[in-house]
Motif scaffolding. Structure first.
Motif, short mmCIF file in Angstrom:
data_model
loop_
_atom_site.label_atom_id
_atom_site.label_comp_id
_atom_site.label_asym_id
_atom_site.label_seq_id
_atom_site.Cartn_x
_atom_site.Cartn_y
_atom_site.Cartn_z
N ALA A 94 0.83 -1.21 0.00
CA ALA A 94 0.00 0.00 0.00
C ALA A 94 0.86 1.26 0.00
O ALA A 94 0.56 2.24 -0.70
N MET A 95 1.95 1.24 0.76
CA MET A 95 2.84 2.40 0.80
C MET A 95 3.51 2.62 -0.56
O MET A 95 3.61 3.75 -1.03
N VAL A 96 3.96 1.54 -1.19
CA VAL A 96 4.58 1.66 -2.51
C VAL A 96 3.56 2.16 -3.53
O VAL A 96 3.87 3.01 -4.38
N ALA A 97 2.31 1.69 -3.43
CA ALA A 97 1.27 2.15 -4.35
C ALA A 97 1.02 3.64 -4.16
O ALA A 97 0.88 4.39 -5.14
N PHE A 98 0.98 4.08 -2.92
CA PHE A 98 0.77 5.51 -2.65
C PHE A 98 1.93 6.34 -3.20
O PHE A 98 1.71 7.37 -3.86
N LEU A 99 3.16 5.90 -2.95
CA LEU A 99 4.32 6.66 -3.45
C LEU A 99 4.38 6.68 -4.97
O LEU A 99 4.73 7.71 -5.57
N CYS A 100 4.02 5.56 -5.60
CA CYS A 100 3.99 5.52 -7.07
C CYS A 100 2.91 6.45 -7.61
O CYS A 100 3.10 7.10 -8.64
N ALA A 101 1.77 6.51 -6.92
CA ALA A 101 0.70 7.41 -7.37
C ALA A 101 1.13 8.87 -7.22
O ALA A 101 0.83 9.71 -8.07
N MET A 102 1.84 9.19 -6.12
CA MET A 102 2.32 10.56 -5.93
C MET A 102 3.36 10.93 -6.99
O MET A 102 3.43 12.08 -7.41
N ALA A 103 4.15 9.95 -7.42
CA ALA A 103 5.19 10.22 -8.43
C ALA A 103 4.64 10.17 -9.84
O ALA A 103 5.33 10.54 -10.78
N GLY A 104 3.42 9.70 -10.00
CA GLY A 104 2.82 9.60 -11.33
C GLY A 104 3.40 8.46 -12.14
O GLY A 104 3.44 8.51 -13.37
N SER A 105 3.86 7.41 -11.47
CA SER A 105 4.49 6.28 -12.15
C SER A 105 3.43 5.33 -12.71
O SER A 105 2.31 5.26 -12.19
N TRP A 106 3.80 4.60 -13.74
CA TRP A 106 2.89 3.62 -14.32
C TRP A 106 2.70 2.42 -13.40
O TRP A 106 1.76 1.66 -13.56
N LEU A 107 3.60 2.26 -12.40
CA LEU A 107 3.49 1.14 -11.47
C LEU A 107 2.38 1.33 -10.43
O LEU A 107 2.06 0.40 -9.70
N SER A 108 1.80 2.52 -10.35
CA SER A 108 0.81 2.76 -9.30
C SER A 108 -0.42 1.87 -9.46
O SER A 108 -0.93 1.34 -8.48
N PHE A 109 -0.89 1.66 -10.72
CA PHE A 109 -2.08 0.82 -10.92
C PHE A 109 -1.83 -0.63 -10.51
O PHE A 109 -2.63 -1.19 -9.74
N MET A 111 0.30 -1.72 -8.40
CA MET A 111 0.50 -1.75 -6.96
C MET A 111 -0.82 -1.61 -6.20
O MET A 111 -1.01 -2.22 -5.15
N VAL A 112 -1.72 -0.79 -6.73
CA VAL A 112 -3.04 -0.66 -6.09
C VAL A 112 -3.79 -1.98 -6.17
O VAL A 112 -4.40 -2.43 -5.18
N VAL A 116 -4.91 -4.22 -2.94
CA VAL A 116 -6.30 -4.66 -2.71
C VAL A 116 -6.32 -6.18 -2.48
O VAL A 116 -6.98 -6.67 -1.55
N ALA A 117 -5.59 -6.91 -3.33
CA ALA A 117 -5.52 -8.37 -3.13
C ALA A 117 -4.86 -8.70 -1.80
O ALA A 117 -5.29 -9.62 -1.08
N GLY A 118 -3.83 -7.94 -1.44
CA GLY A 118 -3.17 -8.15 -0.16
C GLY A 118 -4.08 -7.88 1.01
O GLY A 118 -4.00 -8.57 2.04
N THR A 119 -4.97 -6.90 0.87
CA THR A 119 -5.93 -6.61 1.94
C THR A 119 -6.89 -7.79 2.14
O THR A 119 -7.20 -8.15 3.29
N VAL A 120 -7.31 -8.39 1.03
CA VAL A 120 -8.20 -9.56 1.13
C VAL A 120 -7.47 -10.70 1.83
O VAL A 120 -8.00 -11.35 2.75
N VAL A 121 -6.22 -10.96 1.42
CA VAL A 121 -5.44 -12.05 2.02
C VAL A 121 -5.14 -11.75 3.49
O VAL A 121 -5.19 -12.65 4.34
N ALA A 122 -4.85 -10.48 3.82
CA ALA A 122 -4.57 -10.12 5.21
C ALA A 122 -5.81 -10.31 6.08
O ALA A 122 -5.71 -10.77 7.23
N THR A 123 -6.98 -9.96 5.54
CA THR A 123 -8.22 -10.17 6.29
C THR A 123 -8.43 -11.66 6.54
O THR A 123 -8.80 -12.07 7.65
N TRP A 124 -8.16 -12.48 5.51
CA TRP A 124 -8.26 -13.93 5.68
C TRP A 124 -7.28 -14.41 6.75
O TRP A 124 -7.62 -15.26 7.58
N GLY A 125 -6.08 -13.86 6.76
CA GLY A 125 -5.07 -14.27 7.74
C GLY A 125 -5.49 -13.96 9.16
O GLY A 125 -5.31 -14.77 10.07
#
Length: 186
Positions: A94-109, A111-112, A116-125
């Protein structure tokens, strides 16, 4: 063998090497830095072995204290470690996604999407830890509630042991009275 500034090797008069002893601030090898707060002079001669043995009581670095809570059961602890690792990885994503979005990098999408998938897996955990704990408590009878499966199983085992003991006592009584199969009415 090289020694640090905190230790030194002393030698007896007969040439034997003595134990390692800690240096006090006054005995520090740095001659440029004055020793402060010490009661010993900076150039103290090595003490004889008799005087060295009369040093004050040894004080350990830490004291062991009994645990306040019991250790988690192995399956619950394994699930908790797994959940912590997944949550940490999700937060990094999530932090990398935020930083990529702030930098306008193509990696932001990507990473987001990953976060989101990580949030689902973390909730399952986290739910896995909760469910594993509940199952362990049910099976091993830690929770003392009327609906506990372990309590019912313990009750059945106690009842079976009681019946076995009473049957064994009855057999002993029959043997003591002198005849196998001889029932008397008293």
């Amino acid at each position: 063998m090289s020694m640090g500034t905190a230790e030194r090797r002393e030698a007896h008069e007969d040439g034997e090497a003595a134990e390692l002893t800690a240096r006090s601030p006054a005995e520090a090898p740095d001659r440029d830095i004055p020793a402060t707060g010490s009661h010993t002079p900076p150039r103290e001669r090595p003490k004889p072995p008799e005087a060295r043995e009369q040093r004050p009581d040894y004080r350990p670095l830490w004291t062991e204290e009994p645990a306040r809570r019991r250790r988690l059961p192995d399956p619950v602890r394994t699930a908790a470690v797994r959940a912590v690792l997944v949550v940490a990885l999700t937060l990094i994503l999530a932090m990398v996604a935020f930083l990529c979005a702030m930098a306008g990098s193509w990696l932001s999408f990507p990473m987001v999407i990953g976060s989101v998938a990580g949030t689902v897996v973390a909730t399952w955990g986290v739910l896995d830890v909760w469910v594993t704990r509940q199952v362990w408590n049910q099976r091993h009878g830690v929770v003392s509630m009327p609906s506990s499966t372990a309590r019912a199983m313990r009750r059945e085992r106690r009842r079976a042991r009681r019946q076995a003991r009473s049957a064994q006592r009855a057999q002993e009584r029959i043997r003591r009275r002198g005849g196998a199969g001889q029932l008397t009415h008293s």
